[in-house]
Design a protein around this motif. Structure first.
Motif, mmCIF file in Angstrom:
data_model
loop_
_atom_site.group_PDB
_atom_site.id
_atom_site.type_symbol
_atom_site.label_atom_id
_atom_site.label_comp_id
_atom_site.label_asym_id
_atom_site.label_seq_id
_atom_site.Cartn_x
_atom_site.Cartn_y
_atom_site.Cartn_z
ATOM 1 N N UNK A 1 68.506 28.969 43.523
ATOM 2 C CA UNK A 1 67.546 29.276 42.466
ATOM 3 C C UNK A 1 68.247 29.817 41.231
ATOM 4 N N UNK A 2 69.250 30.664 41.432
ATOM 5 C CA UNK A 2 69.988 31.215 40.302
ATOM 6 C C UNK A 2 70.767 30.121 39.592
ATOM 7 N N UNK A 3 71.383 29.227 40.365
ATOM 8 C CA UNK A 3 72.118 28.108 39.772
ATOM 9 C C UNK A 3 71.202 27.240 38.925
ATOM 10 N N UNK A 4 70.005 26.930 39.445
ATOM 11 C CA UNK A 4 69.059 26.114 38.682
ATOM 12 C C UNK A 4 68.564 26.861 37.446
ATOM 13 N N UNK A 5 68.384 28.174 37.573
ATOM 14 C CA UNK A 5 67.967 28.962 36.418
ATOM 15 C C UNK A 5 69.002 28.969 35.313
ATOM 16 N N UNK A 6 70.265 28.960 35.699
ATOM 17 C CA UNK A 6 71.331 28.904 34.701
ATOM 18 C C UNK A 6 71.307 27.590 33.926
ATOM 19 N N UNK A 7 70.927 26.511 34.607
ATOM 20 C CA UNK A 7 70.801 25.227 33.908
ATOM 21 C C UNK A 7 69.690 25.290 32.860
ATOM 22 N N UNK A 8 68.587 25.961 33.204
ATOM 23 C CA UNK A 8 67.492 26.133 32.249
ATOM 24 C C UNK A 8 67.982 26.923 31.040
ATOM 25 N N UNK A 9 68.704 28.015 31.298
ATOM 26 C CA UNK A 9 69.225 28.819 30.193
ATOM 27 C C UNK A 9 70.163 27.999 29.313
ATOM 28 N N UNK A 10 71.054 27.238 29.941
ATOM 29 C CA UNK A 10 72.005 26.435 29.167
ATOM 30 C C UNK A 10 71.279 25.450 28.272
ATOM 31 N N UNK A 11 70.260 24.821 28.819
ATOM 32 C CA UNK A 11 69.515 23.861 28.009
ATOM 33 C C UNK A 11 68.788 24.564 26.870
ATOM 34 N N UNK A 12 68.138 25.691 27.184
ATOM 35 C CA UNK A 12 67.386 26.411 26.159
ATOM 36 C C UNK A 12 68.285 26.847 25.012
ATOM 37 N N UNK A 13 69.394 27.463 25.340
ATOM 38 C CA UNK A 13 70.254 27.986 24.281
ATOM 39 C C UNK A 13 70.899 26.875 23.462
ATOM 40 N N UNK A 14 71.068 25.700 24.078
ATOM 41 C CA UNK A 14 71.628 24.581 23.317
ATOM 42 C C UNK A 14 70.681 24.124 22.219
ATOM 43 N N UNK A 15 69.397 24.448 22.336
ATOM 44 C CA UNK A 15 68.407 24.107 21.310
ATOM 45 C C UNK A 15 67.960 25.339 20.519
ATOM 46 N N UNK A 16 68.707 26.424 20.641
ATOM 47 C CA UNK A 16 68.408 27.596 19.830
ATOM 48 C C UNK A 16 67.320 28.483 20.373
ATOM 49 N N UNK A 17 66.891 28.266 21.605
ATOM 50 C CA UNK A 17 65.872 29.109 22.238
ATOM 51 C C UNK A 17 66.558 30.259 22.952
ATOM 52 N N UNK A 18 66.110 31.486 22.676
ATOM 53 C CA UNK A 18 66.731 32.661 23.271
ATOM 54 C C UNK A 18 66.231 32.931 24.687
ATOM 55 N N UNK A 19 66.827 33.932 25.311
ATOM 56 C CA UNK A 19 66.442 34.342 26.669
ATOM 57 C C UNK A 19 65.864 35.742 26.591
ATOM 58 N N UNK A 20 64.574 35.863 26.914
ATOM 59 C CA UNK A 20 63.914 37.165 26.867
ATOM 60 C C UNK A 20 64.262 38.007 28.081
ATOM 61 N N UNK A 21 64.514 37.350 29.210
ATOM 62 C CA UNK A 21 64.849 38.106 30.405
ATOM 63 C C UNK A 21 64.678 37.289 31.667
ATOM 64 N N UNK A 22 65.090 37.906 32.760
ATOM 65 C CA UNK A 22 65.024 37.306 34.082
ATOM 66 C C UNK A 22 63.958 38.042 34.884
ATOM 67 N N UNK A 23 63.159 37.292 35.609
ATOM 68 C CA UNK A 23 62.139 37.875 36.464
ATOM 69 C C UNK A 23 62.399 37.407 37.893
ATOM 70 N N UNK A 24 62.843 38.319 38.755
ATOM 71 C CA UNK A 24 63.016 37.981 40.159
ATOM 72 C C UNK A 24 61.665 38.048 40.853
ATOM 73 N N UNK A 25 61.365 37.048 41.658
ATOM 74 C CA UNK A 25 60.067 36.984 42.314
ATOM 75 C C UNK A 25 60.252 36.749 43.813
ATOM 76 N N UNK A 26 59.227 37.152 44.567
ATOM 77 C CA UNK A 26 59.207 36.968 46.025
ATOM 78 C C UNK A 26 60.422 37.625 46.680
ATOM 79 N N UNK A 27 60.686 38.844 46.260
ATOM 80 C CA UNK A 27 61.832 39.581 46.761
ATOM 81 C C UNK A 27 61.461 40.268 48.083
#
Length: 255
Positions: free
Chosen positions: A145-171
């Motif tokens: 899940x973390x690996x896939x989330x990093x792909x989302x971040x990489x894609x977002x930042x490549x288009x100038x979209x920032x990262x507001x934060x990480x939300x861990x769920x179902x802990x």
């Protein structure tokens, strides 16, 4: 100025829609909040918001068969724009019209939360991330899940979209989330907003067709979502015609 957050994950099953609605309800104590089901292929928002009988949905708007105000519903202190569940509705919808929808909604709200598709598997699936000011990445504390989330971040930042934060769920209780969060924050641009415990009350809320914060407002998971909303900084400054930036959002040519 309206701020648009795409609530995103790199895989399905992380509790993204539950998280979107919970954050929306918590933020609605301070802001005018609009929640949009931007996952046009696998609509879930209408069930979480108790709108299974909605006559007009975002699919109708994206097919140019209805105006956006016909597909907006006031629910639990928020404005909710759900998609429908029919295959015909999905086929007729033009996801590119989402730009105009967000531009229209932006004129009359403080915060827009886009419940985004769980995978970067098509040009239109990533449009919510491209349009957003920042993303909230919903993760489970597992390596895939973390690996896939990093792909989302990489894609977002490549288009100038920032990262507001990480939300861990179902802990789970046996997971040392502080250790996981500390290691994860080395790779993600945003802070850990909260860790949401695995909760039977959340499952009950889904079965009841009600948001968690309405179904079990005092449970530990609901309290964690409120902490996440408190940690989520919202830019509410003044601006000019903010709608123009959504209308001009470019659909990526490649993934």
């Amino acid at each position: 100025m309206v701020e648009v957050f795409a609530v995103a994950s790199g895989k399905g099953g992380t509790g993204k829609t539950t998280s979107t609605v919970a954050l929306g309800m918590a933020l609605a104590d301070r802001y005018d909040v609009t929640v949009v089901d931007a996952d046009t292929g696998m609509a879930n928002l209408l069930f979480h918001a108790g709108l299974s009988e909605a006559e007009t949905t975002l699919h109708d708007v994206l097919a140019d068969d209805a105006a956006i105000d016909e597909a907006t519903y006031e629910r639990f202190g928020m404005t909710v724009v759900p998609c429908g569940t029919s295959l015909d509705g999905f086929r007729d919808a033009d996801p590119a019209r989402l730009r105009e929808v967000v531009a229209t909604l932006a004129a009359d709200t403080d915060v827009i939360l886009l419940d985004s598709p769980p995978a970067l598997d098509s040009r239109t699936a990533v449009l919510p991330i491209v349009m957003a000011d920042r993303i909230v990445v919903v993760l489970q504390p597992t390596i895939p899940a973390i690996s896939d989330g990093l792909k989302v971040q990489e894609y977002a930042t490549s288009y100038g979209t920032g990262v507001a934060g990480i939300l861990f769920n179902k802990v789970r209780e046996d997971e040392r989330i502080d250790d996981v969060a500390e290691k994860t924050e080395r790779y993600f641009d945003g802070p850990t907003l909260a860790a949401i415990p695995e909760s039977e009350r959340a499952r009950e809320a889904r079965r009841a067709g009600r948001p968690l914060l309405a179904h079990a407002a005092d449970c530990d998971a609901a309290a964690a979502y409120r902490r996440a909303a408190d940690a989520l900084s919202v830019d509410s400054g003044e601006s000019g015609d903010v709608a123009d930036r959504f209308r001009s959002a470019v659909i990526p040519e490649t993934l």
